[in-house]
Design a protein around this motif. Structure first.
Motif, mmCIF file in Angstrom:
data_model
loop_
_atom_site.group_PDB
_atom_site.id
_atom_site.type_symbol
_atom_site.label_atom_id
_atom_site.label_comp_id
_atom_site.label_asym_id
_atom_site.label_seq_id
_atom_site.Cartn_x
_atom_site.Cartn_y
_atom_site.Cartn_z
ATOM 1 N N THR A 108 0.846 -1.200 0.000
ATOM 2 C CA THR A 108 0.000 0.000 0.000
ATOM 3 C C THR A 108 0.876 1.242 0.000
ATOM 4 O O THR A 108 2.060 1.192 0.353
ATOM 5 C CB THR A 108 -0.953 0.034 1.216
ATOM 6 N N THR A 109 0.274 2.356 -0.384
ATOM 7 C CA THR A 109 1.048 3.582 -0.571
ATOM 8 C C THR A 109 1.075 4.483 0.654
ATOM 9 O O THR A 109 1.810 5.467 0.686
ATOM 10 C CB THR A 109 0.468 4.368 -1.757
ATOM 11 N N VAL A 116 3.404 -0.891 3.931
ATOM 12 C CA VAL A 116 3.423 0.440 3.335
ATOM 13 C C VAL A 116 4.799 0.726 2.754
ATOM 14 O O VAL A 116 5.815 0.559 3.436
ATOM 15 C CB VAL A 116 3.077 1.523 4.379
ATOM 16 N N THR A 117 4.844 1.124 1.503
ATOM 17 C CA THR A 117 6.085 1.616 0.889
ATOM 18 C C THR A 117 5.794 3.009 0.334
ATOM 19 O O THR A 117 5.014 3.164 -0.598
ATOM 20 C CB THR A 117 6.583 0.696 -0.244
ATOM 21 N N TYR A 118 6.401 4.012 0.943
ATOM 22 C CA TYR A 118 6.146 5.394 0.521
ATOM 23 C C TYR A 118 6.869 5.722 -0.780
ATOM 24 O O TYR A 118 8.034 5.357 -0.973
ATOM 25 C CB TYR A 118 6.615 6.371 1.592
ATOM 26 N N GLN A 119 6.180 6.442 -1.650
ATOM 27 C CA GLN A 119 6.786 6.929 -2.879
ATOM 28 C C GLN A 119 7.607 8.191 -2.583
ATOM 29 O O GLN A 119 7.759 8.577 -1.427
ATOM 30 C CB GLN A 119 5.700 7.188 -3.916
ATOM 31 N N GLU A 157 10.693 17.755 4.901
ATOM 32 C CA GLU A 157 9.686 16.698 4.768
ATOM 33 C C GLU A 157 10.057 15.701 3.677
ATOM 34 O O GLU A 157 9.907 14.486 3.846
ATOM 35 C CB GLU A 157 8.315 17.314 4.469
ATOM 36 N N ILE A 158 10.544 16.185 2.536
ATOM 37 C CA ILE A 158 10.821 15.279 1.426
ATOM 38 C C ILE A 158 12.013 14.366 1.698
ATOM 39 O O ILE A 158 12.204 13.374 0.994
ATOM 40 C CB ILE A 158 11.044 16.053 0.110
ATOM 41 N N LYS A 159 12.787 14.658 2.743
ATOM 42 C CA LYS A 159 13.905 13.780 3.093
ATOM 43 C C LYS A 159 13.417 12.426 3.598
ATOM 44 O O LYS A 159 14.179 11.465 3.646
ATOM 45 C CB LYS A 159 14.796 14.443 4.142
ATOM 46 N N ARG A 160 12.151 12.364 4.002
ATOM 47 C CA ARG A 160 11.588 11.096 4.477
ATOM 48 C C ARG A 160 11.377 10.101 3.343
ATOM 49 O O ARG A 160 11.188 8.908 3.588
ATOM 50 C CB ARG A 160 10.225 11.333 5.151
ATOM 51 N N TYR A 161 11.389 10.577 2.110
ATOM 52 C CA TYR A 161 10.954 9.747 0.993
ATOM 53 C C TYR A 161 12.108 9.437 0.041
ATOM 54 O O TYR A 161 12.904 10.310 -0.281
ATOM 55 C CB TYR A 161 9.825 10.447 0.241
ATOM 56 N N SER A 162 12.148 8.188 -0.422
ATOM 57 C CA SER A 162 13.230 7.759 -1.297
ATOM 58 C C SER A 162 12.755 6.593 -2.157
ATOM 59 O O SER A 162 12.236 5.595 -1.639
ATOM 60 C CB SER A 162 14.440 7.326 -0.456
ATOM 61 N N TRP A 163 12.947 6.700 -3.466
ATOM 62 C CA TRP A 163 12.617 5.591 -4.364
ATOM 63 C C TRP A 163 13.540 4.401 -4.126
ATOM 64 O O TRP A 163 13.131 3.242 -4.277
ATOM 65 C CB TRP A 163 12.698 6.041 -5.811
ATOM 66 N N ALA A 164 14.790 4.671 -3.751
ATOM 67 C CA ALA A 164 15.718 3.574 -3.466
ATOM 68 C C ALA A 164 15.229 2.766 -2.263
ATOM 69 O O ALA A 164 15.275 1.521 -2.263
ATOM 70 C CB ALA A 164 17.120 4.120 -3.212
#
Length: 384
Positions: A149-150, A171-174, A361-368
């Protein structure tokens, strides 16, 4: 391990799901040289992937999604490749596919909003399609080895609406879309090519700041109320600001255009290529996310990545994803939406604070990270 991925929706033209598949595949191929990846693609997106890589096999599956052919022919194409595990990045899984698979469920919009409003089909065709879609989703979440889930919101939504155990879901965040040389390039609207696919007179942007929205115009996106809020802004501030709506032309965008003829400072940009979209982000004064329901909410994160303050609906997953880096409003309160937009445009201290919080905030998210977590799900989903 031979891992199949349904990549027919890969690419920007399929919106958030297309971006998700594109970035997932890209990162998996960077971090995983051990497993073999079988990618099922259409003619239109076959060239997106480097099919010459040693651990990649590209298979043509030029079959429309949500079709009878998808249920029958696609299953046969997959079976011919002898995959050990299949990943369907959307719920449109062939219902009779009974080999091991994982599925990504992005949202359950169909369970929460009148589907007839989001369809151009007649009542009989809509009724049939809706029933089949619900049947497929219920089967898929039951038959899948694991569900991705996203957001935590979507995970809880699936648990409550469909009775899926929480331990069966991860959950895997985009993350914001990764582009080359993001910070080193200088973008300005005057440098757009003359044959740009969207028709926006540059002079408008030179004269006044604009509020940006990127996405579809489905009813749950709440753009009708956004236009009502914009009418309030226009009445108070004449044409001091402009609203720019970016999204692929559709029946729903046509409906919006037909009802917005009295608004002076609004532009429907249509589909915008990535390089030009980046320029629109970087030159925007404010980003607006008015949606009633989202499974994740990628465009406002994209705006944060470009240093643009964000005002957002306080519904569904948006507070979870955007955290303290957005200014929120009730999406059903048109007056409050208009007031919040104006605060985001005019309060310089607030704008500075939102920009700074957005960068954190965007540091929380990573495609890797998403790819690593997805690979672990693959490992756990196969029988020993």
């Amino acid at each position: 391990m031979r891992i199949g991925i349904d990549a027919r929706m890969m690419g920007p033209e399929c919106g958030g799901i297309g971006r998700y598949i594109e970035q997932l595949v890209k990162k998996l191929l960077e971090i995983d040289k051990k497993n073999q990846y079988i990618l099922f693609l259409r003619k239109q997106n076959f060239s997106i992937v480097n099919c010459q890589l040693s651990n990649v096999k590209c298979v043509l599956a030029d079959i429309p999604w949500y079709s009878i052919a998808e249920q029958i022919k696609f299953k046969k194409i997959i079976k011919q490749q002898n995959v050990d595990l299949m990943h369907f990045p959307h719920w449109n899984v062939p219902i009779f596919y009974n080999d091991p698979f994982v599925v990504t469920v992005h949202d359950l919009i169909m369970w929460h909003y009148p589907r007839a409003e989001a369809s151009t089909l007649g009542p009989v065709a809509y009724w049939f399609k809706d029933r089949v879609s619900r049947l497929v989703v219920k089967h898929v979440v039951k038959a899948a080895k694991h569900i991705i889930t996203t957001s935590e919101f979507t995970k809880n939504d699936i648990h409550q609406a469909l009775g899926v155990p929480r331990e069966k879901m991860t959950v895997t965040y985009q993350a914001p879309f990764e582009r080359q040389n993001l910070e080193s390039r200088i973008w300005n609207l005057e440098s757009f090519p003359k044959n740009s696919k969207f028709q926006i007179p540059n002079s408008k942007f030179q004269k006044k700041p604009y509020v940006l929205y990127v996405g579809s115009a489905y009813p749950h996106k709440n753009l009708e109320r956004l236009l009502e809020a914009w009418k309030i802004i226009e009445e108070k501030y004449a044409d001091s600001y402009q609203l720019v709506l970016v999204g692929k032309e559709s029946f729903f965008y046509s409906q919006l255009q037909a009802t917005s003829y009295k608004l002076q400072a609004i532009t429907f940009a249509g589909f915008v290529p990535d390089d030009e979209l980046e320029a629109l982000y970087k030159n925007a004064t404010l980003y607006i996310e008015p949606s009633l329901y989202e499974g994740f909410g990628l465009p406002p994160l994209e705006a944060m990545a470009h240093g643009i303050p964000v005002v957002s609906s306080n519904r569904s997953c948006l507070p979870e994803v955007l955290g303290e880096a957005a200014l929120y409003f009730d999406p059903e309160n048109v007056e409050q939406m208009a007031e919040t937009i104006l605060r985001g445009l005019e309060d310089e201290d607030l704008r500075f604070e939102l920009i700074q919080k957005g960068r954190e905030e965007i540091k929380r998210y990573s495609w890797a990270k998403l790819a690593e977590e997805t690979r672990e799900i693959y490992k756990k989903s196969l029988p020993l």
